[in-house]
Design a protein around this motif. Structure first.
Motif, short mmCIF file in Angstrom:
data_model
loop_
_atom_site.label_atom_id
_atom_site.label_comp_id
_atom_site.label_asym_id
_atom_site.label_seq_id
_atom_site.Cartn_x
_atom_site.Cartn_y
_atom_site.Cartn_z
N SER A 75 19.96 2.55 -2.37
CA SER A 75 20.89 1.67 -3.06
C SER A 75 21.08 0.33 -2.35
N SER A 124 23.12 13.95 -15.84
CA SER A 124 24.23 13.09 -16.26
C SER A 124 25.56 13.78 -16.00
N GLU A 145 30.86 10.07 -15.80
CA GLU A 145 30.87 8.63 -15.56
C GLU A 145 29.47 8.06 -15.31
N ASP A 146 28.45 8.87 -15.43
CA ASP A 146 27.10 8.41 -15.12
C ASP A 146 26.11 9.14 -16.01
N ASP A 147 25.17 8.38 -16.59
CA ASP A 147 24.15 9.01 -17.45
C ASP A 147 22.96 9.52 -16.66
N SER A 206 21.41 7.72 -14.28
CA SER A 206 20.54 6.63 -13.85
C SER A 206 21.19 5.73 -12.79
N ARG A 207 22.34 6.11 -12.27
CA ARG A 207 23.05 5.22 -11.33
C ARG A 207 22.21 4.90 -10.10
N GLU A 208 21.59 5.91 -9.52
CA GLU A 208 20.78 5.68 -8.33
C GLU A 208 19.55 4.84 -8.66
N ARG A 234 19.31 2.66 -11.11
CA ARG A 234 19.77 1.29 -11.36
C ARG A 234 20.00 0.54 -10.05
N ALA A 235 20.58 1.23 -9.07
CA ALA A 235 20.80 0.60 -7.76
C ALA A 235 19.47 0.23 -7.11
N GLN A 279 18.02 -2.85 -8.90
CA GLN A 279 18.75 -4.06 -8.52
C GLN A 279 18.37 -4.51 -7.11
#
Length: 448
Positions: A257, A287, A290-292, A294-296, A298-299, A302
């Motif tokens: 991240s 999922s 609060e998260d589908d 893909s949070r990791e 997406r980090a 980015q």
């Protein structure tokens, strides 16, 4: 690369892959669009067994899985062989879906099956060739090139790229090339670096290879070096291979991240390319509210975007194997691997040992992961191109259209090494898809 060979336009017509003569199972999520020709009886029994598991009728499901395993021969036609692989995965799930399944394949068997997959099917070579051409197009004229390769394994992608760079070197000489290769086995990475260095030296190229170690997060290994590509990379103190005999390369640990250029020694003046071939799906999770899932991922995207790479290449299976609904995921996987097994059946000899190794060891492990595992134990979370496109755009990337030459090279690869009317290529949304008959199986795209 295939740059020295000529290509001409293809004119084959797609055979119809539809088989609508069987009565669709009532729980099939989209029965009118099932692009499969698995025998009606075997297909119905497999989906019925999955439905029994889905509804919690475990005793009946065990009897059905046992019947399927006994009836399907590992040396029969593609229907038999696929049925056996799915029946085995169902049996493993019935044993315990939350506990990672025992890996009975040796490291040598995994490496052998990976290399066979690279030779007897076009899938990996298509992904590597097309990604390489995108890198070549984007980095044309650059004098200092750095490639961050996610999940390097044996590095089979890179000799053709090095050859292409050497072939097009001008009077000013060839550019310097550094590859940071990631994996979970430092010895494998070092051996890969040594092989690439020897090859690059034979071409007269300035080359360095730096290993970037990924810690093993679970025993559900999916790479041929008997390790899992995980979501938290860290660097290891390792020797960088170069033309002068090598030098020390070390840096601090880095969570995915907050991955930065300092994590893998991006030097001033270097042009960066990031290669994600069959990697991004491994960063997806289950999922929650609060998260589908893909949070990791997406980090990670980015963080890559913040490095300002000139090109990011993405290759993934064109499949939807990440549904939390087991029955839906099972049918999607059955449809997908039916087509894969049919392509192997049509293009390899009946007694091919290479095909047997690919199906039982490599593809069998993928099927086992998708069907038999749940939660953090499940790694093969394939998604279709539309999902990757959305995630890349959300991270601030724009599509970098693949060139017509990349498409012509992919066509030439198929014509020279996999001459079958079944394999087909298509350019869609500036990306290239490889499929069998009318079913897309893999996609390659590039971004900046």
């Amino acid at each position: 690369m295939l740059g020295s060979l000529k290509s001409h336009e293809e004119g084959e017509q797609d055979p119809d892959p539809h088989n609508n003569n069987h009565r669709p199972h009532p729980h099939h999520p989209n029965p009118s669009h099932a692009l499969v020709s698995l025998s009606a009886h075997a297909r119905q029994l497999l989906i019925s067994c999955a439905d029994l598991i889905h509804r919690g009728d475990i005793p009946t499901a065990r009897r059905t899985a046992s019947l399927l395993s006994a009836a399907a021969s590992p040396h029969g036609d593609s229907t038999d062989r696929l049925t056996r692989q799915f029946a085995r995965a169902l049996s493993l799930r019935l044993a315990s879906p939350s506990v990672p399944c025992d890996d009975t394949s040796s490291s040598e068997a995994l490496q052998s099956s990976y290399l066979s997959l690279n030779q007897v099917t076009p899938f990996l070579r298509f992904a590597h060739l097309t990604a390489n051409q995108a890198i070549l197009d984007a980095l044309h004229g650059c004098r200092r090139i750095h490639i961050l390769d996610l999940d390097t394994s044996h590095g089979v992608q890179w000799p053709p790229l090095l050859q292409a760079i050497a072939d097009r070197s001008d009077a000013e000489g060839s550019p310097s090339i550094r590859i940071t290769g990631t994996g979970t086995d430092l010895d494998v990475l070092r051996r890969t670096g040594d092989r690439l260095q020897t090859f690059a030296h034979s071409l007269g190229l300035q080359f360095q290879f730096h290993p970037l170690l990924l810690p093993i997060a679970s025993t559900n290994s999916t790479s041929p070096s008997s390790s899992t590509t995980t979501s938290i990379p860290s660097t290891a103190n390792a020797t960088a291979t170069d033309g002068g005999g090598g030098g020390s390369s070390s840096s601090s640990s880095s969570n995915i991240s907050n991955l930065t250029s300092s994590s893998f020694q991006l030097l001033p003046g270097e042009t960066l390319a990031v290669n994600c071939v069959l990697f991004l799906h491994k960063l997806l999770k289950d999922s929650c509210h609060e998260d589908d899932g893909s949070r990791e991922l997406r980090a990670f995207l980015q963080a890559v975007k913040a490095m300002n790479p000139t090109v990011v290449t993405v290759a993934e299976r064109e499949a939807s194997h990440n549904s939390p609904n087991f029955l839906q995921r099972f049918v999607e996987a059955l449809d997908y691997y039916t087509v894969v097994f049919e392509s192997l059946e049509a293009t390899l000899p009946p007694k091919s040992q290479e095909r047997l190794a690919v199906e039982q060891v490599w593809l069998g492990r993928e099927i086992e992961d998708i069907v038999a595992r749940e939660g953090e134990g499940r790694r093969e979370r394939h998604e279709r191109f539309a999902r990757w496109e959305g995630l890349m755009r959300d991270a601030g990337f724009s599509n970098l259209p693949l060139s017509p030459f990349a498409l012509s090279q992919a066509k030439l690869l198929l014509r020279l090494h996999y001459p079958s009317e079944g394999y087909q290529l298509e350019m869609v949304r500036d990306s290239i898809f490889l499929g069998w008959q009318n079913k897309a199986l893999f996609s390659v795209s590039s971004w900046h």
